[in-house]
Design a protein around this motif. Structure first.
Motif: not given
Length: 370
Positions: A162-186
């Motif tokens: 697993i390629n870990g994130p840059n934790w304390f510099n990543d402003p993306d929400g985890i729900v948005h990131n999860f939806l992004g795996l299925f192509g949902v970006t907005t």
């Protein structure tokens, strides 16, 4: 005559006891009044004034502005409202995730270390409790190293592919990131086009940021040990008669825990949930030491925003208003939590399940009487 004398003597003793009680509690009451009640009342006045932080808030230069500071935060439509909305969103997700997880972990650890067959229970209790007595500043600094881009956490994740994130510099929400795996970006226009406190509903539902997730993990790590001790004390005070009766009736371990042990822990559960709720809504020192609201204000909390608004922007009225809005939120959620965990009467339908069925002899006796 003797009765009258006895009554006056008892009344005198009671008056003496009352006077002694007030005498012994007076120092504490004075300290609470000077260092708690008076400052709170002063802060309440500041929230309704335009005090600028210099001089006395009761001087003639300070004006009463009513609910202006509150309306600026709740319906001002500017940056102050947006920042307050972002802080509430961040803290709400923090509470939603931390409180149930830390309660479940604390209860699980308590059940584990309370088992008589476990060897070295004292060692495990001390080990689980140790993070709770460590300085939150020290834990935060340690967390900054562990969750850095090249830290131990990402190193461990790389071992399992697993390629870990840059934790304390990543402003993306985890729900948005999860939806992004299925192509949902907005999100749909109904969520992106409507706002609450200057924040779109799509952002409200985006979950905590990756940076806030690291703080959530830290909160669970540092607070579960404290609540574990409360659950251990409650478990050791439970009687074993009901549990033994359930074992005789053939109840398995999970049924005994869910139906017998957990209902008896209701008072302790309420205490743990209430303390966790209050502590999570007041999170400040980790944010101040770690990120100061960064990245992109996704770790901003109302407590830190109140501090920054007051001491940084010199908007003392708005800072005090944030504190009292936060106080109202905590009180309302505590009342709701108490209502949810209240004792409920057993319904008549369920009572019939626990009532013994009439025996054949009883039925025969009734028929004979008829």
């Amino acid at each position: 005559m003797s009765k009258t004398t006895s009554r006056s003597r008892h009344a005198g003793i009671r008056r003496g006891e009352a006077a002694s009680g007030w005498l012994f509690t007076a120092p504490v009451l004075i300290l609470l009044g000077v260092f708690l009640v008076i400052p709170v009342l002063m802060a309440l006045w500041v929230s309704f004034s335009d005090w600028g932080g210099r001089g006395s808030p009761f001087s003639g230069d300070v004006n009463f502005v009513g609910f202006k500071n509150y309306s600026t935060l709740l319906a001002g439509g500017g940056l102050a409202e947006q920042d307050f909305g972002i802080s509430l969103k961040n803290n709400a997700w923090y509470v939603v995730l931390v409180v149930p997880i830390q309660t479940a972990v604390a209860l699980g650890l308590a059940v584990l270390v309370n088992r008589a067959i476990l060897r070295g229970r004292g060692f495990f209790r001390t080990a689980f409790y140790f993070p709770s007595v460590t300085s939150s500043v020290a834990i935060t600094v340690l967390w900054l190293f562990l969750f850095s881009s090249t830290g131990a956490v990402n190193k461990f994740l790389s071992w399992i592919g697993i390629n870990g994130p840059n934790w304390f510099n990543d402003p993306d929400g985890i729900v948005h990131n999860f939806l992004g795996l299925f192509g949902v970006t907005t999100g749909p226009s109904a969520l992106t086009g409507n706002t609450l406190l200057g924040v779109s509903w799509w952002d409200w539902l985006g979950g905590p940021s990756v940076a806030m997730t690291a703080f959530i993990i830290m909160a669970v790590f540092t607070t579960s040990g404290t609540f574990m001790l409360l659950f251990i004390a409650a478990l050791q005070n439970l009687g074993g008669d009901i549990t033994e009766a359930a074992m005789m009736d053939g109840a398995n371990g999970w049924q005994r825990f869910w139906r017998i042990t957990l209902p008896q822990l209701r008072p302790t559960l309420f205490t743990v949930l209430t303390l966790g709720l209050i502590g999570c809504w007041q999170v400040f020192d980790q944010i101040y030491t770690g990120t100061k609201g960064a990245p992109s204000k996704t770790t901003l909390t109302p407590a830190y925003l109140s501090y920054e608004t007051s001491f940084g922007n010199q908007e003392w009225g708005q800072g005090a208003a944030i504190a009292f809005i936060l106080f109202a939120i905590i009180v309302l959620l505590t009342i709701f939590q108490r209502w949810v965990l209240r004792e409920r009467k057993v319904s008549k339908r369920r009572m019939r399940l626990y009532q013994p069925s009439p025996s054949a002899a009883t039925i025969a006796e009734k028929e004979a009487v008829r």
